[in-house]
Design an enzyme around this catalytic site. Structure first.
Site, PDB file in Angstrom:
ATOM      1  N   ARG A   1      -4.871  10.766   3.946  1.00  0.00           N
ATOM      2  CA  ARG A   1      -3.933  11.844   4.147  1.00  0.00           C
ATOM      3  C   ARG A   1      -2.705  11.757   3.241  1.00  0.00           C
ATOM      4  NH1 ARG A   1      -0.118  11.505   6.733  1.00  0.00           N
ATOM      5  NH2 ARG A   1      -0.273  13.629   7.481  1.00  0.00           N
TER       6      ARG A   1
ATOM      7  N   ARG B   1       0.265  14.446  12.614  1.00  0.00           N
ATOM      8  CA  ARG B   1       0.726  14.202  11.234  1.00  0.00           C
ATOM      9  C   ARG B   1       0.975  15.520  10.468  1.00  0.00           C
ATOM     10  NH1 ARG B   1      -0.793   8.903  10.007  1.00  0.00           N
ATOM     11  NH2 ARG B   1       0.866   8.921   8.431  1.00  0.00           N
ATOM     12  N   PRO B   2       1.837  16.399  10.954  1.00  0.00           N
ATOM     13  CA  PRO B   2       2.093  17.664  10.253  1.00  0.00           C
ATOM     14  C   PRO B   2       2.729  17.432   8.886  1.00  0.00           C
ATOM     15  CG  PRO B   2       3.710  17.306  11.983  1.00  0.00           C
ATOM     16  CD  PRO B   2       2.681  16.224  12.141  1.00  0.00           C
ATOM     17  N   VAL B   3       2.680  18.442   8.030  1.00  0.00           N
ATOM     18  CA  VAL B   3       3.296  18.348   6.699  1.00  0.00           C
ATOM     19  C   VAL B   3       4.318  19.469   6.499  1.00  0.00           C
ATOM     20  CG1 VAL B   3       1.395  17.109   5.595  1.00  0.00           C
ATOM     21  CG2 VAL B   3       1.352  19.627   5.676  1.00  0.00           C
ATOM     22  N   ASP B   4       4.835  19.992   7.618  1.00  0.00           N
ATOM     23  CA  ASP B   4       5.806  21.098   7.512  1.00  0.00           C
ATOM     24  C   ASP B   4       7.055  20.721   6.706  1.00  0.00           C
ATOM     25  OD1 ASP B   4       6.114  19.407   9.877  1.00  0.00           O
ATOM     26  OD2 ASP B   4       7.869  20.627  10.324  1.00  0.00           O
ATOM     27  N   LEU B   5       7.456  19.462   6.774  1.00  0.00           N
ATOM     28  CA  LEU B   5       8.665  19.063   6.023  1.00  0.00           C
ATOM     29  C   LEU B   5       8.379  19.002   4.518  1.00  0.00           C
ATOM     30  CD1 LEU B   5      10.133  16.314   8.389  1.00  0.00           C
ATOM     31  CD2 LEU B   5      10.702  18.754   8.273  1.00  0.00           C
TER      32      LEU B   5
ATOM     33  N   LYS C   1       0.845  -1.211   0.000  1.00  0.00           N
ATOM     34  CA  LYS C   1       0.000   0.000   0.000  1.00  0.00           C
ATOM     35  C   LYS C   1       0.870   1.247   0.000  1.00  0.00           C
ATOM     36  CE  LYS C   1      -1.692   1.525   4.080  1.00  0.00           C
ATOM     37  NZ  LYS C   1      -1.326   2.925   4.408  1.00  0.00           N
ATOM     38  N   ASN C   2       1.912   1.235   0.852  1.00  0.00           N
ATOM     39  CA  ASN C   2       2.718   2.447   1.028  1.00  0.00           C
ATOM     40  C   ASN C   2       3.746   2.673  -0.066  1.00  0.00           C
ATOM     41  OD1 ASN C   2       1.188   2.942   3.240  1.00  0.00           O
ATOM     42  ND2 ASN C   2       2.735   2.362   4.750  1.00  0.00           N
TER      43      ASN C   2
ATOM     44  N   CYS D   1      -4.685  12.346  12.242  1.00  0.00           N
ATOM     45  CA  CYS D   1      -5.470  11.111  12.255  1.00  0.00           C
ATOM     46  C   CYS D   1      -5.334  10.549  13.658  1.00  0.00           C
ATOM     47  CB  CYS D   1      -4.937  10.135  11.199  1.00  0.00           C
ATOM     48  SG  CYS D   1      -3.375   9.427  11.654  1.00  0.00           S
TER      49      CYS D   1
ATOM     50  N   ARG E   1      -8.627  -0.418   4.805  1.00  0.00           N
ATOM     51  CA  ARG E   1      -7.779   0.604   4.191  1.00  0.00           C
ATOM     52  C   ARG E   1      -6.453   0.006   3.743  1.00  0.00           C
ATOM     53  NH1 ARG E   1      -6.282   5.053   7.886  1.00  0.00           N
ATOM     54  NH2 ARG E   1      -5.031   5.465   6.051  1.00  0.00           N
TER      55      ARG E   1
ATOM     56  N   ILE F   1       8.086   6.967  16.810  1.00  0.00           N
ATOM     57  CA  ILE F   1       7.750   7.691  15.573  1.00  0.00           C
ATOM     58  C   ILE F   1       6.488   8.532  15.728  1.00  0.00           C
ATOM     59  CG2 ILE F   1       7.214   7.452  13.107  1.00  0.00           C
ATOM     60  CD1 ILE F   1      10.037   6.557  13.732  1.00  0.00           C
TER      61      ILE F   1
ATOM     62  N   ASP G   1       4.932   0.516  11.911  1.00  0.00           N
ATOM     63  CA  ASP G   1       3.701  -0.109  11.393  1.00  0.00           C
ATOM     64  C   ASP G   1       3.546  -1.564  11.812  1.00  0.00           C
ATOM     65  OD1 ASP G   1       3.669   1.664   8.191  1.00  0.00           O
ATOM     66  OD2 ASP G   1       3.225   2.285  10.235  1.00  0.00           O
TER      67      ASP G   1
HETATM   68  C1  EPZ Z   1       4.464   6.857   6.143  1.00  0.00           C
HETATM   69  O1  EPZ Z   1       3.729   7.917   6.727  1.00  0.00           O
HETATM   70  C2  EPZ Z   1       3.512   5.670   6.099  1.00  0.00           C
HETATM   71  N1  EPZ Z   1       2.359   5.998   5.276  1.00  0.00           N
HETATM   72  C3  EPZ Z   1       3.059   5.316   7.517  1.00  0.00           C
HETATM   73  O2  EPZ Z   1       2.248   4.137   7.431  1.00  0.00           O
HETATM   74  C4  EPZ Z   1       4.297   4.984   8.347  1.00  0.00           C
HETATM   75  O3  EPZ Z   1       3.894   4.715   9.678  1.00  0.00           O
HETATM   76  C5  EPZ Z   1       5.262   6.172   8.328  1.00  0.00           C
HETATM   77  O4  EPZ Z   1       5.595   6.501   6.960  1.00  0.00           O
HETATM   78  C6  EPZ Z   1       6.555   5.878   9.074  1.00  0.00           C
HETATM   79  O5  EPZ Z   1       7.181   4.770   8.514  1.00  0.00           O
HETATM   80  C7  EPZ Z   1       2.487   5.960   3.924  1.00  0.00           C
HETATM   81  O6  EPZ Z   1       3.542   5.665   3.395  1.00  0.00           O
HETATM   82  C8  EPZ Z   1       1.261   6.303   3.132  1.00  0.00           C
HETATM   83  P1  EPZ Z   1       6.687  10.168   8.154  1.00  0.00           P
HETATM   84  P2  EPZ Z   1       4.347   9.424   6.720  1.00  0.00           P
HETATM   85  O7  EPZ Z   1       6.627  11.428   7.365  1.00  0.00           O
HETATM   86  O8  EPZ Z   1       5.102   9.644   5.456  1.00  0.00           O
HETATM   87  C9  EPZ Z   1       6.730  13.525  11.471  1.00  0.00           C
HETATM   88  C10 EPZ Z   1       0.369   2.797   7.792  1.00  0.00           C
HETATM   89  O9  EPZ Z   1      -0.062   2.272   8.823  1.00  0.00           O
HETATM   90  N2  EPZ Z   1       6.566  14.475  10.367  1.00  0.00           N
HETATM   91  O10 EPZ Z   1       7.868   9.252   7.952  1.00  0.00           O
HETATM   92  O11 EPZ Z   1       3.262  10.352   7.062  1.00  0.00           O
HETATM   93  C11 EPZ Z   1       5.493  12.659  11.687  1.00  0.00           C
HETATM   94  O12 EPZ Z   1       4.560  13.334  12.513  1.00  0.00           O
HETATM   95  C12 EPZ Z   1       0.867   4.231   7.826  1.00  0.00           C
HETATM   96  O13 EPZ Z   1       0.463   2.223   6.669  1.00  0.00           O
HETATM   97  C13 EPZ Z   1       6.673  15.833  10.633  1.00  0.00           C
HETATM   98  O14 EPZ Z   1       6.900  16.256  11.761  1.00  0.00           O
HETATM   99  O15 EPZ Z   1       5.366   9.322   7.939  1.00  0.00           O
HETATM  100  C14 EPZ Z   1       6.069  11.436  12.363  1.00  0.00           C
HETATM  101  O16 EPZ Z   1       6.228  11.713  13.750  1.00  0.00           O
HETATM  102  C15 EPZ Z   1       0.678   4.866   9.194  1.00  0.00           C
HETATM  103  N3  EPZ Z   1       6.514  16.730   9.605  1.00  0.00           N
HETATM  104  C16 EPZ Z   1       7.460  11.299  11.726  1.00  0.00           C
HETATM  105  O17 EPZ Z   1       7.747  12.591  11.131  1.00  0.00           O
HETATM  106  C17 EPZ Z   1       6.271  16.308   8.316  1.00  0.00           C
HETATM  107  O18 EPZ Z   1       6.150  17.167   7.411  1.00  0.00           O
HETATM  108  C18 EPZ Z   1       7.551  10.254  10.633  1.00  0.00           C
HETATM  109  O19 EPZ Z   1       6.519  10.541   9.705  1.00  0.00           O
HETATM  110  C19 EPZ Z   1       6.160  14.914   8.069  1.00  0.00           C
HETATM  111  C20 EPZ Z   1       6.327  14.017   9.104  1.00  0.00           C
END
Ligand code: EPZ
Length: 418
Positions: free
Chosen positions: A92, A121-125, A22-23, A116, A397, A327, A305
Site C-alpha cells: 500500500r 488506511r485511507p489516503v484522503d490526506l 523499510k519505512n 489492510c 515484508r 494510531i 510499530d
Molecule cells: C507509516 O504508515 C508506516 N508505513 C507504518 O508502518 C506506521 O505504522 C505509520 O506510518 C505510523 O507511524 C510506512 O512508512 C510505509 P500514517 P502511514 O499516514 O504513512 C490515518 C509498518 O508496520 N490517515 O502516519 O500509512 C491512518 O489511518 C507500517 O511498518 C488518514 O486518516 O501512516 C492512521 O490512523 C504499518 N488519512 C493515521 O492517519 C490519510 O490520508 C496515521 O497514519 C493517511 C493516514
C-alpha cells in the site's frame, strides 16, 4: 506458505546488525522518479515490500540493480504514470509515487491502495495535499486520477492529524513546485528526516524537517545522489525488546539510540538496562519484567510499530499493565494468538489490559500482519516447548533474515518451507 518453528527457553546473547529502514527505503526509492540522474541507496533493505516497490517503479521505467548492499536506480526512457492495482494491492505504500509523478510529469493514475489488516488506511490526506498544491483529482474505477498540467504551485498546508505518508508525499511533490510550500503539523519521524536529507543532497531546498513545520522552496530540477538509508529503528526496537524478554544481552549494531528514546525509557522502567553508543545500543534483560503502561503516538512518542512487540514483553510482567493503541483502529490481532500461548489479556476498543503470567506455552499461532507476527516470534522465544508461527510472509515484508539474526544470538528457530 512458509512457517517458523521456535523452540523457546534460551537467552539471547550477542550482536545483531540492524538493516536499513523499510519505512525510509520505500519513500527514498520513489525519489528516482524526480531526477534523470542515478540515485544510489546504500544499506537498502532487501525485503518483500522493497522488492514490490522495485517492481512498481520498474513498471514506470525506473531501472534498478543491486550492487552489494546498495540499490542503483535510474530512469530509462519515458516515465510511466500509472501505478496499477495488481502491484499497489500488494504494497500500500505504492501511493507514495503520487507526489513524485505529479511533480515530474504533471499527471498520475494510481490505484487506491485499499485497507489492510490493521485498518482502513485511507489516503484522503494524500489527496488533500495534492489539491492544495494545485492538482485536479478525480477518483475513478478505484484509481486516483491526478493532473497538474501547469505544474504544482507551492502553498501552506496544515495537516488535521499527523500522517507519515502524507507528509512524505507532500515533501516529494513540493520540491519541484513553483514557489514556497509550508507543511504545518507535519510528521517528525526519522524516516521523514532521512527523506528530506536525501532530497537536499539532490538539490532540494528544505528546512524544518524533523519538526512539525517544514518549509520547501521549489527548484527547477533535481540531480542524483548516493545516500545511506537510515537504520531501522523498528527492527532495532524489536530486538531490544527480545533481549529484555529473554534476559540476555544484545548489542544492536548501527542502531541510532536517539531514535528509540521512548522505548528506552519504558524498557528501563520494566527493569532492563540500555547503554547507548554513537551508532549502537546494548540492551540487557534482568529477570522477570516489571509492568509498564504504554500509549502509542506519533514520533517522538512510543511508535505504534512497536506496540505488539512491547505487549509480548508485558505478557510476562509480574503485574498488570495497559496498552493504548491510538494510531490504528485494529492493531490488536496479536492478542488472540498470544492468548493461545497462555497470555492473559483483555481488550476494550483501543485499550488492552495485560495480567502478566509467569510462563507461556508453545502453540501453533497465525501471523496476521507484519508487527503482530514478530510479537508471536518474541513470545515463542520464551515459551516452553515449540511455537509454530504460520503465514510468515507477513514477517518477510519487513524483517531481513529475522531467524538468522536471532539464531546467531542463541535462538532455536527453523524455517519450514511449504
Ligand atoms: C507509516 O504508515 C508506516 N508505513 C507504518 O508502518 C506506521 O505504522 C505509520 O506510518 C505510523 O507511524 C510506512 O512508512 C510505509 P500514517 P502511514 O499516514 O504513512 C490515518 C509498518 O508496520 N490517515 O502516519 O500509512 C491512518 O489511518 C507500517 O511498518 C488518514 O486518516 O501512516 C492512521 O490512523 C504499518 N488519512 C493515521 O492517519 C490519510 O490520508 C496515521 O497514519 C493517511 C493516514
Amino acid at each position: 506458505m512458509d512457517k517458523l518453528n521456535i523452540v523457546g527457553g534460551g537467552q539471547l546473547n550477542g550482536v545483531i546488525p540492524i538493516s536499513g529502514a523499510k519505512n525510509a527505503a520505500l519513500p527514498l526509492m520513489c525519489l528516482a522518479l524526480l531526477t534523470d540522474d542515478k540515485l544510489i541507496l546504500d544499506g537498502w533493505p532487501d525485503l518483500a515490500d522493497t522488492q514490490s516497490m522495485r517492481e512498481l517503479l520498474a513498471s514506470l521505467n525506473v531501472e534498478s540493480t543491486m550492487q552489494d548492499d546498495a540499490l542503483h536506480m535510474q530512469i530509462n526512457g519515458q516515465i510511466g504514470i500509472e501505478a496499477s492495482y495488481d502491484i499497489v494491492r500488494k504494497m500500500r505504500a505504492s501511493i507514495l509515487v503520487l507526489g513524485p509523478l505529479l511533480a515530474r510529469m504533471g499527471a498520475a493514475r494510481v490505484s487506491l491502495p485499499g485497507g489492510c489488516a490493521i485498518g482502513t488506511r485511507p489516503v484522503d490526506l494524500h489527496i488533500m495535499v495534492m489539491e492544495k498544491l494545485g492538482a485536479t483529482i478525480t477518483l475513478e474505477d478505484g484509481y486516483v486520477l491526478a493532473e497538474a498540467k501547469q505544474g504544482l504551485i507551492g502553498n501552506r498546508i496544515t495537516f488535521p492529524m499527523v500522517s507519515v505518508g502524507a507528509t512524505e508525499n507532500a515533501l516529494m511533490a513540493a520540491v519541484l513546485a513553483k514557489g514556497q510550500t509550508i507543511l504545518e503539523h507535519a510528521a517528525k519521524e526519522p524516516e521523514i528526516t532521512d527523506l528530506a536529507e536525501c532530497l537536499i543532497a539532490m538539490g532540494a531546498h528544505i528546512t524544518g524537517h524533523g519538526t512539525d513545520t517544514i518549509i520547501i522552496d521549489g527548484v527547477d530540477r533535481l540531480g542524483g545522489t548516493d545516500h545511506r538509508v537510515v537504520p531501522d529503528r523498528i527492527e532495532a526496537g524489536t530486538f531490544a525488546i527480545a533481549a529484555a524478554l529473554t534476559g540476555g544481552e544484545v548489542t544492536l549494531q548501527h542502531a541510532r539510540p536517539e531514535h528509540l528514546s521512548a522505548l528506552t525509557t519504558l524498557l528501563i522502567q520494566s527493569g532492563a538496562s540500555v547503554t547507548a553508543g554513537d551508532d549502537h545500543m546494548i540492551v540487557a534483560g534482568h529477570g522477570r519484567p516489571k509492568p509498564v503502561d504504554v500509549t502509542t503516538a506519533p514520533y517522538p512518542d512510543f511508535p505504534t510499530d512497536l506496540q505488539a512487540q512491547f505487549m509480548a514483553l508485558m505478557v510476562m510482567a509480574d503485574g498488570v499493565s495497559h496498552v493504548d493503541e491510538t494510531i490504528f483502529e485494529n492493531r490488536f490481532m496479536h492478542v488472540p494468538e498470544l492468548m493461545r500461548m497462555g497470555a492473559n489479556i483483555s481488550v476494550s476498543g483501543g485499550s488492552a489490559t495485560i495480567q502478566g503470567v509467569d510462563g507461556l506455552i508453545g502453540a501453533p499461532v497465525m501471523a496476521t500482519d507484519l508487527r503482530a507476527s514478530v510479537s508471536l516470534v518474541l513470545g515463542g522465544l520464551v515459551a516452553s516447548g515449540t511455537t509454530t508461527v504460520q503465514r510468515i510472509y507477513h514477517l518477510d515484508r519487513g524483517y531481513y533474515r529475522l531467524e538468522e539474526k536471532l539464531n546467531a544470538c542463541g535462538a532455536n528457530i527453523t524455517r519450514v518451507r511449504e
